[in-house]
Motif scaffolding. Structure first.
Motif, PDB file in Angstrom:
ATOM      1  N   LEU A   1       0.824  -1.205   0.000  1.00  0.00           N
ATOM      2  CA  LEU A   1       0.000   0.000   0.000  1.00  0.00           C
ATOM      3  C   LEU A   1       0.862   1.261   0.000  1.00  0.00           C
ATOM      4  CD1 LEU A   1      -2.867  -1.081   0.079  1.00  0.00           C
ATOM      5  CD2 LEU A   1      -3.247   0.193   2.171  1.00  0.00           C
ATOM      6  N   LEU A   2       1.906   1.265   0.823  1.00  0.00           N
ATOM      7  CA  LEU A   2       2.801   2.425   0.852  1.00  0.00           C
ATOM      8  C   LEU A   2       3.474   2.622  -0.504  1.00  0.00           C
ATOM      9  CD1 LEU A   2       4.455   1.894   4.353  1.00  0.00           C
ATOM     10  CD2 LEU A   2       3.036   3.845   3.700  1.00  0.00           C
ATOM     11  N   LYS A   3       3.967   1.542  -1.080  1.00  0.00           N
ATOM     12  CA  LYS A   3       4.650   1.633  -2.369  1.00  0.00           C
ATOM     13  C   LYS A   3       3.707   2.113  -3.466  1.00  0.00           C
ATOM     14  CE  LYS A   3       7.306  -1.135  -5.690  1.00  0.00           C
ATOM     15  NZ  LYS A   3       7.838  -2.491  -6.008  1.00  0.00           N
ATOM     16  N   ASP A   4       2.504   1.511  -3.534  1.00  0.00           N
ATOM     17  CA  ASP A   4       1.539   1.891  -4.577  1.00  0.00           C
ATOM     18  C   ASP A   4       1.014   3.303  -4.400  1.00  0.00           C
ATOM     19  OD1 ASP A   4       1.893  -0.615  -5.621  1.00  0.00           O
ATOM     20  OD2 ASP A   4      -0.027  -1.426  -4.929  1.00  0.00           O
ATOM     21  N   SER A   5       1.120   3.831  -3.177  1.00  0.00           N
ATOM     22  CA  SER A   5       0.654   5.195  -2.898  1.00  0.00           C
ATOM     23  C   SER A   5       1.792   6.216  -2.991  1.00  0.00           C
ATOM     24  CB  SER A   5       0.033   5.258  -1.498  1.00  0.00           C
ATOM     25  OG  SER A   5      -1.009   4.332  -1.354  1.00  0.00           O
ATOM     26  N   ASP A   6       2.985   5.752  -3.397  1.00  0.00           N
ATOM     27  CA  ASP A   6       4.171   6.618  -3.471  1.00  0.00           C
ATOM     28  C   ASP A   6       4.452   7.287  -2.127  1.00  0.00           C
ATOM     29  OD1 ASP A   6       4.682   6.101  -6.201  1.00  0.00           O
ATOM     30  OD2 ASP A   6       3.163   7.581  -6.784  1.00  0.00           O
ATOM     31  N   LEU A   7       4.321   6.495  -1.063  1.00  0.00           N
ATOM     32  CA  LEU A   7       4.558   7.010   0.276  1.00  0.00           C
ATOM     33  C   LEU A   7       5.605   6.158   0.985  1.00  0.00           C
ATOM     34  CD1 LEU A   7       0.853   7.596   1.412  1.00  0.00           C
ATOM     35  CD2 LEU A   7       2.512   9.371   0.811  1.00  0.00           C
TER      36      LEU A   7
ATOM     37  N   SER B   1       4.597   2.164  15.152  1.00  0.00           N
ATOM     38  CA  SER B   1       4.528   3.373  15.966  1.00  0.00           C
ATOM     39  C   SER B   1       5.849   3.641  16.672  1.00  0.00           C
ATOM     40  CB  SER B   1       3.398   3.234  16.991  1.00  0.00           C
ATOM     41  OG  SER B   1       3.385   4.304  17.901  1.00  0.00           O
ATOM     42  N   LEU B   2       6.392   2.595  17.264  1.00  0.00           N
ATOM     43  CA  LEU B   2       7.663   2.750  17.989  1.00  0.00           C
ATOM     44  C   LEU B   2       8.803   3.084  17.031  1.00  0.00           C
ATOM     45  CD1 LEU B   2       9.102   2.475  20.747  1.00  0.00           C
ATOM     46  CD2 LEU B   2       9.445   0.063  20.218  1.00  0.00           C
ATOM     47  N   GLY B   3       8.839   2.385  15.892  1.00  0.00           N
ATOM     48  CA  GLY B   3       9.927   2.595  14.947  1.00  0.00           C
ATOM     49  C   GLY B   3       9.912   3.961  14.287  1.00  0.00           C
ATOM     50  N   SER B   4       8.715   4.525  14.104  1.00  0.00           N
ATOM     51  CA  SER B   4       8.599   5.830  13.433  1.00  0.00           C
ATOM     52  C   SER B   4       8.409   6.979  14.417  1.00  0.00           C
ATOM     53  CB  SER B   4       7.412   5.812  12.467  1.00  0.00           C
ATOM     54  OG  SER B   4       6.191   5.600  13.164  1.00  0.00           O
ATOM     55  N   ASN B   5       8.250   6.630  15.708  1.00  0.00           N
ATOM     56  CA  ASN B   5       8.000   7.639  16.740  1.00  0.00           C
ATOM     57  C   ASN B   5       6.747   8.459  16.434  1.00  0.00           C
ATOM     58  OD1 ASN B   5       8.619   8.862  19.219  1.00  0.00           O
ATOM     59  ND2 ASN B   5       9.728  10.537  18.223  1.00  0.00           N
TER      60      ASN B   5
ATOM     61  N   ILE C   1       6.989   5.194   5.121  1.00  0.00           N
ATOM     62  CA  ILE C   1       6.449   5.159   6.471  1.00  0.00           C
ATOM     63  C   ILE C   1       6.640   6.496   7.182  1.00  0.00           C
ATOM     64  CG2 ILE C   1       8.512   4.302   7.659  1.00  0.00           C
ATOM     65  CD1 ILE C   1       4.888   3.085   8.219  1.00  0.00           C
ATOM     66  N   ASP C   2       7.678   7.243   6.806  1.00  0.00           N
ATOM     67  CA  ASP C   2       7.915   8.553   7.420  1.00  0.00           C
ATOM     68  C   ASP C   2       6.844   9.570   7.038  1.00  0.00           C
ATOM     69  OD1 ASP C   2      10.197   7.690   8.711  1.00  0.00           O
ATOM     70  OD2 ASP C   2      11.527   8.251   7.066  1.00  0.00           O
ATOM     71  N   ASP C   3       6.081   9.276   5.956  1.00  0.00           N
ATOM     72  CA  ASP C   3       5.007  10.185   5.542  1.00  0.00           C
ATOM     73  C   ASP C   3       3.735   9.998   6.372  1.00  0.00           C
ATOM     74  OD1 ASP C   3       6.469  11.323   3.351  1.00  0.00           O
ATOM     75  OD2 ASP C   3       6.100   9.469   2.234  1.00  0.00           O
ATOM     76  N   ILE C   4       3.692   8.919   7.141  1.00  0.00           N
ATOM     77  CA  ILE C   4       2.514   8.622   7.955  1.00  0.00           C
ATOM     78  C   ILE C   4       2.621   9.348   9.296  1.00  0.00           C
ATOM     79  CG2 ILE C   4       1.174   6.795   9.056  1.00  0.00           C
ATOM     80  CD1 ILE C   4       1.127   6.737   5.984  1.00  0.00           C
ATOM     81  N   ASP C   5       1.526  10.028   9.681  1.00  0.00           N
ATOM     82  CA  ASP C   5       1.528  10.832  10.909  1.00  0.00           C
ATOM     83  C   ASP C   5       0.984  10.086  12.126  1.00  0.00           C
ATOM     84  OD1 ASP C   5       2.420  13.340   9.626  1.00  0.00           O
ATOM     85  OD2 ASP C   5       0.485  13.179   8.594  1.00  0.00           O
ATOM     86  N   GLY C   6       0.285   8.983  11.888  1.00  0.00           N
ATOM     87  CA  GLY C   6      -0.281   8.230  13.007  1.00  0.00           C
ATOM     88  C   GLY C   6      -0.872   6.928  12.523  1.00  0.00           C
ATOM     89  N   PHE C   7      -1.207   6.086  13.475  1.00  0.00           N
ATOM     90  CA  PHE C   7      -1.683   4.741  13.144  1.00  0.00           C
ATOM     91  C   PHE C   7      -2.954   4.423  13.935  1.00  0.00           C
ATOM     92  CE2 PHE C   7       2.906   4.918  12.778  1.00  0.00           C
ATOM     93  CZ  PHE C   7       3.144   4.382  11.516  1.00  0.00           C
TER      94      PHE C   7
END
Length: 238
Positions: A46-52, A83-87, A54-60
């Motif tokens: 999903l991240l790859k197909d969305s050109d995103l 969450s832990l890995g991306s803070n 994980i650092d572009d995600i603000d929350g989970f």
């Protein structure tokens, strides 16, 4: 704000990415129970197909249950790791809330039902108002007869949704002839619905910590069997 949401509470494995105004991507698989091997592959795709990234995600957001004990642990462990890995913060949402939110504009009682095995279901009753859900009862594990009797007392229009509907549909129709059933695409938990609810909470400053745990409603089968054996052992020792 961009949210990545996961639900693995049932047979369905579903992941979505949303921002404030759009559903960017969603993947839903409803024919396997291999969540432990599928979830991270789906997230990566999903991240790859969305050109995103994980650092572009603000929350989970993640489903906290009720549902499959194994599935819930897999989903929550995955989100905690991200969450832990991306803070970045995460929030857990009831599986039943996510099911009901897909029908939030229905003008009657919304009744999601998840299979709790044998003749029981995980359920809650809701009314939708101005895009928000109002809980009419607590989250419950009920026999289907108990649930139908409760709805008879309320004597209101009701719509059913969830993976337990087909199992109990005949009984519901016999006892609640005016019952309405959600269309197929709204009868499974959608990560997009869960993500919408999660985004509202995160924007309000709510978040879970890494010590939060799934919401089971019923004890895991292994624990129930252990308690049963211990009870029998105590009886025999008297």
């Amino acid at each position: 704000m961009k949210i990545l949401s996961i639900d693995s509470a049932s047979k369905v494995a579903t992941v979505a990415i949303l921002d404030d105004n759009n559903l960017i991507a969603e993947y839903t698989l409803n024919n396997k129970l291999e969540h432990s091997t599928l979830i991270m592959d789906i997230v990566d795709k999903l991240l790859k197909d969305s050109d995103l990234d994980i650092d572009d995600i603000d929350g989970f957001a993640v489903s906290k249950g009720p549902g499959s004990f194994t599935g819930l642990r897999i989903g929550m462990a995955t989100i905690k790791g991200l969450s832990l890995g991306s803070n970045k913060p995460y929030i857990s949402i009831s599986s039943l809330d996510a099911l009901a939110h897909s029908l939030v504009n229905f003008d009657g009682i919304i009744c999601p039902m998840m299979d709790a095995l044998r003749n029981s279901v995980y359920t809650c009753l809701y009314k939708g108002e101005n895009g928000n859900l109002e809980n009419l009862i607590d989250y419950s594990a009920l026999e289907i007869e108990e649930l139908v009797a409760l709805l008879k007392e309320k004597n209101e229009k009701v719509i059913f949704t969830g993976d337990a509907v087909n199992k109990h549909k005949e009984y519901i129709m016999e006892n609640l002839p005016n019952a309405i059933f959600a269309p197929i695409h709204l009868s499974i938990i959608r990560a997009s619905s869960l993500g919408e609810l999660g985004m509202k909470k995160l924007l309000n400053g709510e978040q879970d910590d890494l010590n939060s745990s799934p919401f089971y409603l019923k004890k895991p089968q292994a624990q129930r069997e252990l308690e049963k054996r211990l009870a029998l052992k105590n009886e025999n020792s008297l």
